[in-house]
Design a protein around this motif. Sequence first.
Motif, PDB file in Angstrom:
ATOM      1  N   TYR A 139     -43.702  52.017  70.350  1.00  0.00           N
ATOM      2  CA  TYR A 139     -44.200  51.255  69.211  1.00  0.00           C
ATOM      3  C   TYR A 139     -45.166  50.185  69.691  1.00  0.00           C
ATOM      4  CZ  TYR A 139     -40.046  53.293  67.126  1.00  0.00           C
ATOM      5  OH  TYR A 139     -39.098  54.175  66.702  1.00  0.00           O
ATOM      6  N   ARG A 140     -46.250  50.002  68.965  1.00  0.00           N
ATOM      7  CA  ARG A 140     -47.165  48.901  69.239  1.00  0.00           C
ATOM      8  C   ARG A 140     -46.569  47.626  68.672  1.00  0.00           C
ATOM      9  NH1 ARG A 140     -52.604  50.914  66.987  1.00  0.00           N
ATOM     10  NH2 ARG A 140     -52.346  52.844  68.101  1.00  0.00           N
ATOM     11  N   VAL A 141     -46.426  46.622  69.516  1.00  0.00           N
ATOM     12  CA  VAL A 141     -45.875  45.339  69.092  1.00  0.00           C
ATOM     13  C   VAL A 141     -46.994  44.423  68.605  1.00  0.00           C
ATOM     14  CG1 VAL A 141     -44.640  43.278  69.873  1.00  0.00           C
ATOM     15  CG2 VAL A 141     -43.927  45.546  70.652  1.00  0.00           C
ATOM     16  N   GLY A 142     -48.129  44.428  69.303  1.00  0.00           N
ATOM     17  CA  GLY A 142     -49.243  43.566  68.911  1.00  0.00           C
ATOM     18  C   GLY A 142     -50.449  43.810  69.783  1.00  0.00           C
ATOM     19  N   ALA A 185     -44.992  40.151  76.263  1.00  0.00           N
ATOM     20  CA  ALA A 185     -44.108  41.201  76.785  1.00  0.00           C
ATOM     21  C   ALA A 185     -42.967  40.593  77.594  1.00  0.00           C
ATOM     22  CB  ALA A 185     -44.906  42.185  77.628  1.00  0.00           C
ATOM     23  N   ASP A 186     -43.272  39.623  78.429  1.00  0.00           N
ATOM     24  CA  ASP A 186     -42.243  38.971  79.245  1.00  0.00           C
ATOM     25  C   ASP A 186     -41.223  38.248  78.376  1.00  0.00           C
ATOM     26  OD1 ASP A 186     -43.524  39.918  81.510  1.00  0.00           O
ATOM     27  OD2 ASP A 186     -44.444  37.976  82.004  1.00  0.00           O
ATOM     28  N   LEU A 228     -37.758  48.317  76.736  1.00  0.00           N
ATOM     29  CA  LEU A 228     -38.794  48.288  77.760  1.00  0.00           C
ATOM     30  C   LEU A 228     -40.103  47.884  77.099  1.00  0.00           C
ATOM     31  CD1 LEU A 228     -39.769  48.947  80.631  1.00  0.00           C
ATOM     32  CD2 LEU A 228     -40.077  51.305  79.871  1.00  0.00           C
ATOM     33  N   TYR A 229     -40.760  46.856  77.631  1.00  0.00           N
ATOM     34  CA  TYR A 229     -42.042  46.385  77.116  1.00  0.00           C
ATOM     35  C   TYR A 229     -43.077  46.445  78.222  1.00  0.00           C
ATOM     36  CZ  TYR A 229     -39.465  44.459  73.175  1.00  0.00           C
ATOM     37  OH  TYR A 229     -38.674  44.310  72.067  1.00  0.00           O
ATOM     38  N   TRP A 230     -44.315  46.817  77.882  1.00  0.00           N
ATOM     39  CA  TRP A 230     -45.399  46.794  78.860  1.00  0.00           C
ATOM     40  C   TRP A 230     -46.715  46.523  78.166  1.00  0.00           C
ATOM     41  CZ3 TRP A 230     -43.148  51.411  77.408  1.00  0.00           C
ATOM     42  CH2 TRP A 230     -43.992  52.369  76.866  1.00  0.00           C
ATOM     43  N   VAL A 231     -47.725  46.239  78.985  1.00  0.00           N
ATOM     44  CA  VAL A 231     -49.063  45.906  78.507  1.00  0.00           C
ATOM     45  C   VAL A 231     -50.009  47.023  78.929  1.00  0.00           C
ATOM     46  CG1 VAL A 231     -50.986  44.286  78.784  1.00  0.00           C
ATOM     47  CG2 VAL A 231     -48.638  43.425  78.646  1.00  0.00           C
ATOM     48  N   GLU A 232     -50.877  47.415  78.005  1.00  0.00           N
ATOM     49  CA  GLU A 232     -51.929  48.365  78.359  1.00  0.00           C
ATOM     50  C   GLU A 232     -53.197  48.021  77.591  1.00  0.00           C
ATOM     51  OE1 GLU A 232     -51.287  52.336  75.742  1.00  0.00           O
ATOM     52  OE2 GLU A 232     -49.761  51.976  77.249  1.00  0.00           O
ATOM     53  N   ARG A 233     -54.306  48.457  78.127  1.00  0.00           N
ATOM     54  CA  ARG A 233     -55.605  48.231  77.489  1.00  0.00           C
ATOM     55  C   ARG A 233     -55.873  49.340  76.486  1.00  0.00           C
ATOM     56  NH1 ARG A 233     -59.772  44.762  78.732  1.00  0.00           N
ATOM     57  NH2 ARG A 233     -61.782  45.420  77.931  1.00  0.00           N
ATOM     58  N   VAL A 234     -56.453  49.009  75.340  1.00  0.00           N
ATOM     59  CA  VAL A 234     -56.797  49.998  74.326  1.00  0.00           C
ATOM     60  C   VAL A 234     -57.643  51.079  74.976  1.00  0.00           C
ATOM     61  CG1 VAL A 234     -58.084  50.384  72.182  1.00  0.00           C
ATOM     62  CG2 VAL A 234     -56.646  48.349  72.426  1.00  0.00           C
ATOM     63  N   GLY A 235     -57.304  52.330  74.712  1.00  0.00           N
ATOM     64  CA  GLY A 235     -58.066  53.447  75.248  1.00  0.00           C
ATOM     65  C   GLY A 235     -57.684  53.846  76.645  1.00  0.00           C
ATOM     66  N   GLY A 285     -63.673  40.004  63.381  1.00  0.00           N
ATOM     67  CA  GLY A 285     -64.696  39.992  64.400  1.00  0.00           C
ATOM     68  C   GLY A 285     -64.155  39.755  65.796  1.00  0.00           C
ATOM     69  N   ALA A 286     -62.848  39.504  65.926  1.00  0.00           N
ATOM     70  CA  ALA A 286     -62.238  39.264  67.231  1.00  0.00           C
ATOM     71  C   ALA A 286     -61.983  40.587  67.946  1.00  0.00           C
ATOM     72  CB  ALA A 286     -60.923  38.512  67.051  1.00  0.00           C
ATOM     73  N   VAL A 287     -62.204  40.587  69.234  1.00  0.00           N
ATOM     74  CA  VAL A 287     -61.911  41.757  70.049  1.00  0.00           C
ATOM     75  C   VAL A 287     -60.525  41.566  70.656  1.00  0.00           C
ATOM     76  CG1 VAL A 287     -62.605  43.076  72.077  1.00  0.00           C
ATOM     77  CG2 VAL A 287     -64.337  42.128  70.551  1.00  0.00           C
ATOM     78  N   LEU A 288     -59.643  42.525  70.412  1.00  0.00           N
ATOM     79  CA  LEU A 288     -58.263  42.436  70.892  1.00  0.00           C
ATOM     80  C   LEU A 288     -57.929  43.721  71.663  1.00  0.00           C
ATOM     81  CD1 LEU A 288     -56.698  41.059  67.594  1.00  0.00           C
ATOM     82  CD2 LEU A 288     -57.428  39.752  69.594  1.00  0.00           C
ATOM     83  N   PRO A 289     -58.384  43.798  72.916  1.00  0.00           N
ATOM     84  CA  PRO A 289     -58.250  45.052  73.649  1.00  0.00           C
ATOM     85  C   PRO A 289     -56.911  45.280  74.347  1.00  0.00           C
ATOM     86  CG  PRO A 289     -59.452  43.499  74.970  1.00  0.00           C
ATOM     87  CD  PRO A 289     -59.193  42.836  73.640  1.00  0.00           C
ATOM     88  N   TRP A 290     -56.020  44.302  74.326  1.00  0.00           N
ATOM     89  CA  TRP A 290     -54.753  44.434  75.056  1.00  0.00           C
ATOM     90  C   TRP A 290     -53.592  44.642  74.095  1.00  0.00           C
ATOM     91  CZ3 TRP A 290     -54.976  45.342  80.022  1.00  0.00           C
ATOM     92  CH2 TRP A 290     -56.119  44.953  80.699  1.00  0.00           C
ATOM     93  N   LEU A 291     -52.770  45.659  74.381  1.00  0.00           N
ATOM     94  CA  LEU A 291     -51.619  46.009  73.557  1.00  0.00           C
ATOM     95  C   LEU A 291     -50.326  45.685  74.283  1.00  0.00           C
ATOM     96  CD1 LEU A 291     -52.676  49.628  72.563  1.00  0.00           C
ATOM     97  CD2 LEU A 291     -52.859  47.596  71.126  1.00  0.00           C
ATOM     98  N   VAL A 292     -49.314  45.277  73.511  1.00  0.00           N
ATOM     99  CA  VAL A 292     -47.951  45.235  74.016  1.00  0.00           C
ATOM    100  C   VAL A 292     -47.245  46.409  73.362  1.00  0.00           C
ATOM    101  CG1 VAL A 292     -45.762  43.981  74.059  1.00  0.00           C
ATOM    102  CG2 VAL A 292     -47.912  42.740  74.356  1.00  0.00           C
TER     103      VAL A 292
END
Length: 59
Positions: free
Chosen positions: A22-25, A37-38, A48-55, A5-12
Amino acid sequence: MSESGAVLPWLVIRQDDNGNHYRVGRYATRDEAQQIADSLDTSGPEQLYWVERVGQPAT
């Protein structure tokens, strides 16, 4: 929404030396995802690691 039921909209995302992504989490907040990511940027092989929002497409 996940099964819990948790919303997890941010990807590393990780990019390896060959350009593969590759999706890390998934995380609840951008700050939480950015902290992960840091921390990964400073350990192990150079990736190289970065953060993005789902969609949201990578920029």
